[in-house]
Design a protein around this motif. Structure first.
Motif, PDB file in Angstrom:
ATOM      1  N   HIS A  62      26.020 -25.904  63.624  1.00 17.00           N
ATOM      2  CA  HIS A  62      26.605 -24.933  62.831  1.00 17.00           C
ATOM      3  C   HIS A  62      26.225 -23.853  63.791  1.00 17.00           C
ATOM      4  O   HIS A  62      25.548 -23.547  64.418  1.00 17.00           O
ATOM      5  CB  HIS A  62      25.805 -24.933  61.574  1.00 17.00           C
ATOM      6  N   SER A  63      27.281 -22.764  63.172  1.00 15.83           N
ATOM      7  CA  SER A  63      27.101 -21.354  63.821  1.00 15.83           C
ATOM      8  C   SER A  63      25.968 -20.471  63.459  1.00 15.83           C
ATOM      9  O   SER A  63      25.370 -19.669  63.997  1.00 15.83           O
ATOM     10  CB  SER A  63      28.600 -20.495  63.849  1.00 15.83           C
ATOM     11  N   THR A  64      25.523 -20.615  62.058  1.00 13.01           N
ATOM     12  CA  THR A  64      24.372 -19.982  61.476  1.00 13.01           C
ATOM     13  C   THR A  64      23.475 -20.727  60.649  1.00 13.01           C
ATOM     14  O   THR A  64      23.691 -21.782  60.407  1.00 13.01           O
ATOM     15  CB  THR A  64      24.942 -18.848  60.643  1.00 13.01           C
ATOM     16  N   LEU A  65      22.405 -19.875  60.446  1.00 10.32           N
ATOM     17  CA  LEU A  65      21.499 -20.637  59.566  1.00 10.32           C
ATOM     18  C   LEU A  65      21.361 -20.000  58.224  1.00 10.32           C
ATOM     19  O   LEU A  65      21.315 -18.742  58.303  1.00 10.32           O
ATOM     20  CB  LEU A  65      20.008 -20.564  60.186  1.00 10.32           C
ATOM     21  N   ASN A  66      21.522 -20.790  57.149  1.00  8.08           N
ATOM     22  CA  ASN A  66      21.552 -20.196  55.763  1.00  8.08           C
ATOM     23  C   ASN A  66      20.468 -20.206  55.036  1.00  8.08           C
ATOM     24  O   ASN A  66      20.214 -19.075  54.418  1.00  8.08           O
ATOM     25  CB  ASN A  66      23.198 -20.923  55.159  1.00  8.08           C
ATOM     26  N   ARG A  67      19.713 -21.434  54.994  1.00  9.22           N
ATOM     27  CA  ARG A  67      18.617 -21.463  54.119  1.00  9.22           C
ATOM     28  C   ARG A  67      17.524 -22.131  54.927  1.00  9.22           C
ATOM     29  O   ARG A  67      17.760 -22.629  55.945  1.00  9.22           O
ATOM     30  CB  ARG A  67      18.999 -22.415  53.098  1.00  9.22           C
ATOM     31  N   ALA A  68      16.223 -21.811  54.694  1.00  4.50           N
ATOM     32  CA  ALA A  68      15.272 -22.078  55.430  1.00  4.50           C
ATOM     33  C   ALA A  68      13.906 -22.159  54.327  1.00  4.50           C
ATOM     34  O   ALA A  68      13.701 -21.160  53.785  1.00  4.50           O
ATOM     35  CB  ALA A  68      14.862 -21.420  56.596  1.00  4.50           C
ATOM     36  N   TYR A  69      13.020 -23.048  54.267  1.00  3.73           N
ATOM     37  CA  TYR A  69      11.916 -23.387  53.701  1.00  3.73           C
ATOM     38  C   TYR A  69      10.587 -22.747  54.685  1.00  3.73           C
ATOM     39  O   TYR A  69       9.796 -22.422  54.098  1.00  3.73           O
ATOM     40  CB  TYR A  69      11.608 -24.744  53.381  1.00  3.73           C
ATOM     41  N   ILE A  70      10.587 -23.477  56.023  1.00  4.21           N
ATOM     42  CA  ILE A  70       9.658 -22.880  56.762  1.00  4.21           C
ATOM     43  C   ILE A  70      10.569 -22.391  57.994  1.00  4.21           C
ATOM     44  O   ILE A  70      11.466 -23.092  58.645  1.00  4.21           O
ATOM     45  CB  ILE A  70       8.814 -24.208  57.295  1.00  4.21           C
ATOM     46  N   ILE A  71      10.271 -21.468  58.740  1.00  6.46           N
ATOM     47  CA  ILE A  71      10.680 -20.962  59.894  1.00  6.46           C
ATOM     48  C   ILE A  71       9.860 -20.925  60.944  1.00  6.46           C
ATOM     49  O   ILE A  71       8.725 -20.157  61.071  1.00  6.46           O
ATOM     50  CB  ILE A  71      11.598 -19.431  59.940  1.00  6.46           C
ATOM     51  N   CYS A  72      10.303 -21.425  62.393  1.00  3.01           N
ATOM     52  CA  CYS A  72       9.250 -21.253  63.384  1.00  3.01           C
ATOM     53  C   CYS A  72      10.058 -20.324  64.454  1.00  3.01           C
ATOM     54  O   CYS A  72      10.952 -20.376  64.792  1.00  3.01           O
ATOM     55  CB  CYS A  72       9.295 -22.590  63.974  1.00  3.01           C
ATOM     56  N   PHE A  73       9.154 -19.240  64.736  1.00  2.00           N
ATOM     57  CA  PHE A  73       9.591 -18.273  65.719  1.00  2.00           C
ATOM     58  C   PHE A  73       9.231 -18.451  67.194  1.00  2.00           C
ATOM     59  O   PHE A  73       8.053 -19.012  67.188  1.00  2.00           O
ATOM     60  CB  PHE A  73       9.086 -16.937  65.324  1.00  2.00           C
ATOM     61  N   GLU A  74       9.812 -17.722  68.053  1.00  2.00           N
ATOM     62  CA  GLU A  74       9.551 -17.827  69.345  1.00  2.00           C
ATOM     63  C   GLU A  74       8.983 -16.330  69.741  1.00  2.00           C
ATOM     64  O   GLU A  74       9.632 -15.394  69.087  1.00  2.00           O
ATOM     65  CB  GLU A  74      10.803 -18.046  70.343  1.00  2.00           C
ATOM     66  N   MET A  75       7.784 -16.024  70.344  1.00 10.39           N
ATOM     67  CA  MET A  75       7.423 -14.746  70.351  1.00 10.39           C
ATOM     68  C   MET A  75       7.571 -14.240  71.928  1.00 10.39           C
ATOM     69  O   MET A  75       6.909 -15.176  72.826  1.00 10.39           O
ATOM     70  CB  MET A  75       5.944 -14.434  69.826  1.00 10.39           C
ATOM     71  N   VAL A  76       8.086 -13.260  72.309  1.00  7.21           N
ATOM     72  CA  VAL A  76       8.022 -12.815  73.514  1.00  7.21           C
ATOM     73  C   VAL A  76       7.249 -11.039  73.621  1.00  7.21           C
ATOM     74  O   VAL A  76       7.572 -10.656  72.700  1.00  7.21           O
ATOM     75  CB  VAL A  76       9.580 -12.483  74.196  1.00  7.21           C
ATOM     76  N   ILE A  77       6.519 -11.243  74.550  1.00  8.83           N
ATOM     77  CA  ILE A  77       5.717 -10.137  74.509  1.00  8.83           C
ATOM     78  C   ILE A  77       6.081  -9.142  75.817  1.00  8.83           C
ATOM     79  O   ILE A  77       6.151  -9.668  77.097  1.00  8.83           O
ATOM     80  CB  ILE A  77       4.407 -10.395  74.763  1.00  8.83           C
ATOM     81  N   PHE A  78       6.380  -8.042  75.369  1.00 12.84           N
ATOM     82  CA  PHE A  78       6.662  -6.985  76.502  1.00 12.84           C
ATOM     83  C   PHE A  78       5.694  -6.069  76.810  1.00 12.84           C
ATOM     84  O   PHE A  78       5.162  -5.412  75.724  1.00 12.84           O
ATOM     85  CB  PHE A  78       8.042  -6.342  76.299  1.00 12.84           C
ATOM     86  N   ILE A  79       5.202  -5.975  77.958  1.00 13.30           N
ATOM     87  CA  ILE A  79       3.850  -4.914  78.277  1.00 13.30           C
ATOM     88  C   ILE A  79       4.895  -3.441  78.487  1.00 13.30           C
ATOM     89  O   ILE A  79       5.381  -3.399  79.486  1.00 13.30           O
ATOM     90  CB  ILE A  79       2.941  -5.078  79.279  1.00 13.30           C
ATOM     91  N   LEU A  80       4.523  -2.558  77.541  1.00 13.65           N
ATOM     92  CA  LEU A  80       4.880  -1.436  77.584  1.00 13.65           C
ATOM     93  C   LEU A  80       4.249  -0.252  78.600  1.00 13.65           C
ATOM     94  O   LEU A  80       4.769   0.486  79.507  1.00 13.65           O
ATOM     95  CB  LEU A  80       5.023  -0.630  76.205  1.00 13.65           C
ATOM     96  N   TYR A  81       2.971  -0.346  78.456  1.00 15.36           N
ATOM     97  CA  TYR A  81       1.958   0.464  79.284  1.00 15.36           C
ATOM     98  C   TYR A  81       1.074  -0.375  79.974  1.00 15.36           C
ATOM     99  O   TYR A  81       0.237  -1.284  79.348  1.00 15.36           O
ATOM    100  CB  TYR A  81       1.280   1.554  78.439  1.00 15.36           C
ATOM    101  N   ASP A  82       0.560  -0.306  81.041  1.00 16.92           N
ATOM    102  CA  ASP A  82      -0.471  -0.963  81.627  1.00 16.92           C
ATOM    103  C   ASP A  82      -1.565  -0.085  81.731  1.00 16.92           C
ATOM    104  O   ASP A  82      -1.716   0.979  82.473  1.00 16.92           O
ATOM    105  CB  ASP A  82       0.022  -1.076  83.113  1.00 16.92           C
TER     106      ASP A  82
END
Length: 79
Positions: free
Chosen positions: A58-78
């Motif tokens: 399918h091209s899109t996701l219409n409904r969801a009961y549980i959603i699992c996310f991928e998290m990407v962290i960008f360091i803005l300031y060292d």
């Protein structure tokens, strides 16, 4: 390219968190006591729906009961 149903961006003092859905569980049926669960997985070419032995694209996701996310962290300031 496929559509992504949602993207969540959180910015803190020194980091930015980018979250996008990678998988979802959907319940199909009249109630929580009756029905069937299927899984949707985000692939490079679209969403795959995994329903027992059947796999459909399918091209899109219409409904969801549980959603699992991928998290990407960008360091803005060292600090």
């Amino acid at each position: 390219m496929h559509e992504t149903p949602m993207v969540l961006i959180i910015v803190s003092f020194d980091r930015m968190y980018y979250l996008r859905p990678r998988a979802a569980v959907e319940h199909r049926g009249p109630s929580i006591h009756s029905g069937h669960y299927v899984c949707h997985v985000d692939e490079a070419h679209g969403w795959l729906t995994l329903d027992d032995e059947d796999v459909t694209e399918h091209s899109t996701l219409n409904r969801a009961y549980i959603i699992c996310f991928e998290m990407v962290i960008f360091i803005l300031y060292d600090t």
